[in-house]
Enzyme design. Structure first.
Site, PDB file in Angstrom:
ATOM      1  N   GLY A   1       0.851  -1.281   0.264  1.00 40.94           N
ATOM      2  CA  GLY A   1      -0.031  -0.057  -0.152  1.00 40.94           C
ATOM      3  C   GLY A   1       0.992   1.272   0.137  1.00 40.94           C
TER       4      GLY A   1
ATOM      5  N   ASN B   1      -7.435   2.681 -12.304  1.00 42.17           N
ATOM      6  CA  ASN B   1      -6.441   1.513 -11.872  1.00 42.17           C
ATOM      7  C   ASN B   1      -4.782   2.188 -12.305  1.00 42.17           C
ATOM      8  OD1 ASN B   1      -4.858  -0.676 -11.009  1.00 42.17           O
ATOM      9  ND2 ASN B   1      -4.753  -1.598 -13.122  1.00 42.17           N
TER      10      ASN B   1
ATOM     11  N   HIS C   1      -1.044   0.707 -13.441  1.00 42.08           N
ATOM     12  CA  HIS C   1      -0.253  -0.511 -13.735  1.00 42.08           C
ATOM     13  C   HIS C   1       1.135  -0.306 -13.728  1.00 42.08           C
ATOM     14  CE1 HIS C   1       0.035  -4.469 -15.483  1.00 42.08           C
ATOM     15  NE2 HIS C   1       0.725  -4.115 -16.251  1.00 42.08           N
TER      16      HIS C   1
ATOM     17  N   ASP D   1      -6.466  -4.722 -17.271  1.00 39.12           N
ATOM     18  CA  ASP D   1      -5.584  -3.633 -18.129  1.00 39.12           C
ATOM     19  C   ASP D   1      -6.102  -3.084 -19.477  1.00 39.12           C
ATOM     20  OD1 ASP D   1      -4.217  -3.986 -15.719  1.00 39.12           O
ATOM     21  OD2 ASP D   1      -3.117  -5.826 -16.663  1.00 39.12           O
TER      22      ASP D   1
HETATM   23  C1  GAR Z   1       2.305  -1.076  -7.806  1.00 40.01           C
HETATM   24  O1  GAR Z   1       3.283  -0.997  -8.429  1.00 40.01           O
HETATM   25  C2  GAR Z   1       1.230  -0.880  -8.621  1.00 40.01           C
HETATM   26  O2  GAR Z   1       1.318  -0.522 -10.014  1.00 40.01           O
HETATM   27  C3  GAR Z   1       1.015  -2.534  -8.943  1.00 40.01           C
HETATM   28  O3  GAR Z   1       1.032  -3.005  -7.785  1.00 40.01           O
HETATM   29  C4  GAR Z   1       1.910  -2.394  -7.056  1.00 40.01           C
HETATM   30  C5  GAR Z   1       1.461  -1.997  -5.524  1.00 40.01           C
HETATM   31  O4  GAR Z   1       2.366  -1.515  -4.879  1.00 40.01           O
HETATM   32  N1  GAR Z   1      -0.242  -3.144  -9.579  1.00 40.01           N
HETATM   33  C6  GAR Z   1      -0.562  -3.889 -10.277  1.00 40.01           C
HETATM   34  O5  GAR Z   1       0.413  -4.518 -10.724  1.00 40.01           O
HETATM   35  C7  GAR Z   1      -1.744  -3.847 -10.993  1.00 40.01           C
HETATM   36  N2  GAR Z   1      -1.927  -5.064 -11.990  1.00 40.01           N
HETATM   37  P1  GAR Z   1       2.050  -0.752  -3.434  1.00 40.01           P
HETATM   38  O6  GAR Z   1       1.143  -1.798  -2.534  1.00 40.01           O
HETATM   39  O7  GAR Z   1       3.285  -0.439  -2.705  1.00 40.01           O
HETATM   40  O8  GAR Z   1       1.271   0.332  -3.756  1.00 40.01           O
END
Ligand code: GAR
Length: 195
Positions: free
Chosen positions: A15, A103, A105, A146
């Site tokens: 998060g 979202n 990505h 996506d």
């Molecule tokens: C982020 O890099 C986000 O872009 C990715 O998960 C990570 C979460 O990091 N999302 C995806 O891959 C969605 N397909 P965080 O928990 O530190 O925010």
């Protein structure tokens, strides 16, 4: 007083994006981050949410796809905008049709998107293919992983000695810099409709 834009954040893991969003919107009084939703009751994002005094709601796969628990909660909170911040489950049709959902990505879509392409899997694939650049994509959410309309992309270099972790760090910095202000722009449009 005009109505605030109510935001829900969905996250599955650490998060850091949710944290950046929570920090950013602390100073914006016409936006209310109402609740943090997670499919993972162990997720560190829940701790971050509590540190900001935010309500949290966790749910199982069964509850998410086969019940109205989450939708009911979103409606009770009068949510105007849903932000996915590292949320790993496909959004069900009944949510897509009722809410504006955005979202982020960690790659330059349409490359390195789709089912199974999340977090480190993305960075590993980018390195495997010896890409010279990667980046972030902020996009609307529709019924496919996506595939929704792209709102913003930002690129960064992939360096010869990068590991998935070092690339993830560079991508996270881009995300934290660009996701909150992009959300603000989307929220502004909603605000002009509801206020
Ligand atoms: C982020 O890099 C986000 O872009 C990715 O998960 C990570 C979460 O990091 N999302 C995806 O891959 C969605 N397909 P965080 O928990 O530190 O925010």
């Amino acid at each position: 007083m005009s109505k605030k834009v109510n935001i829900a954040i969905f996250a599955s893991g650490s998060g850091t994006n949710a944290q950046a969003i929570l920090e950013y919107f602390q100073k914006i009084d016409w936006v209310d981050i109402k609740c943090i939703y997670s499919n993972n009751c162990e997720a560190y994002v829940l701790k971050r949410a509590q540190n900001f005094g935010k309500e949290t709601l966790t749910f199982s796969r069964e509850e998410y796809y086969k019940s109205d628990k989450v939708i009911k909660h979103l409606q009770e909170n009068e949510i105007d905008l849903i932000i996915l911040a590292g949320f790993m489950w496909l959004v069900p049709h009944k949510m897509v049709e009722r809410f504006t959902i955005v979202n982020i990505h960690p790659a330059l879509l349409p490359s390195y998107g789709g089912k199974g392409m999340y977090g480190h899997h993305v960075h590993e694939a980018v390195l495997e293919n010896k890409e010279k650049q990667s980046g972030i994509t902020i996009h609307m959410v529709n019924n496919e992983y996506d595939k929704g309309k792209i709102i913003l992309q930002q690129s960064c270099p992939v360096l010869p000695n990068d590991t998935p972790d070092s690339l993830a760090d560079r991508i996270h910095k881009l995300e934290h810099a660009h996701y909150p202000p992009t959300i603000e722009k989307i929220a502004q449009k909603l605000h002009s409709k509801i206020a």
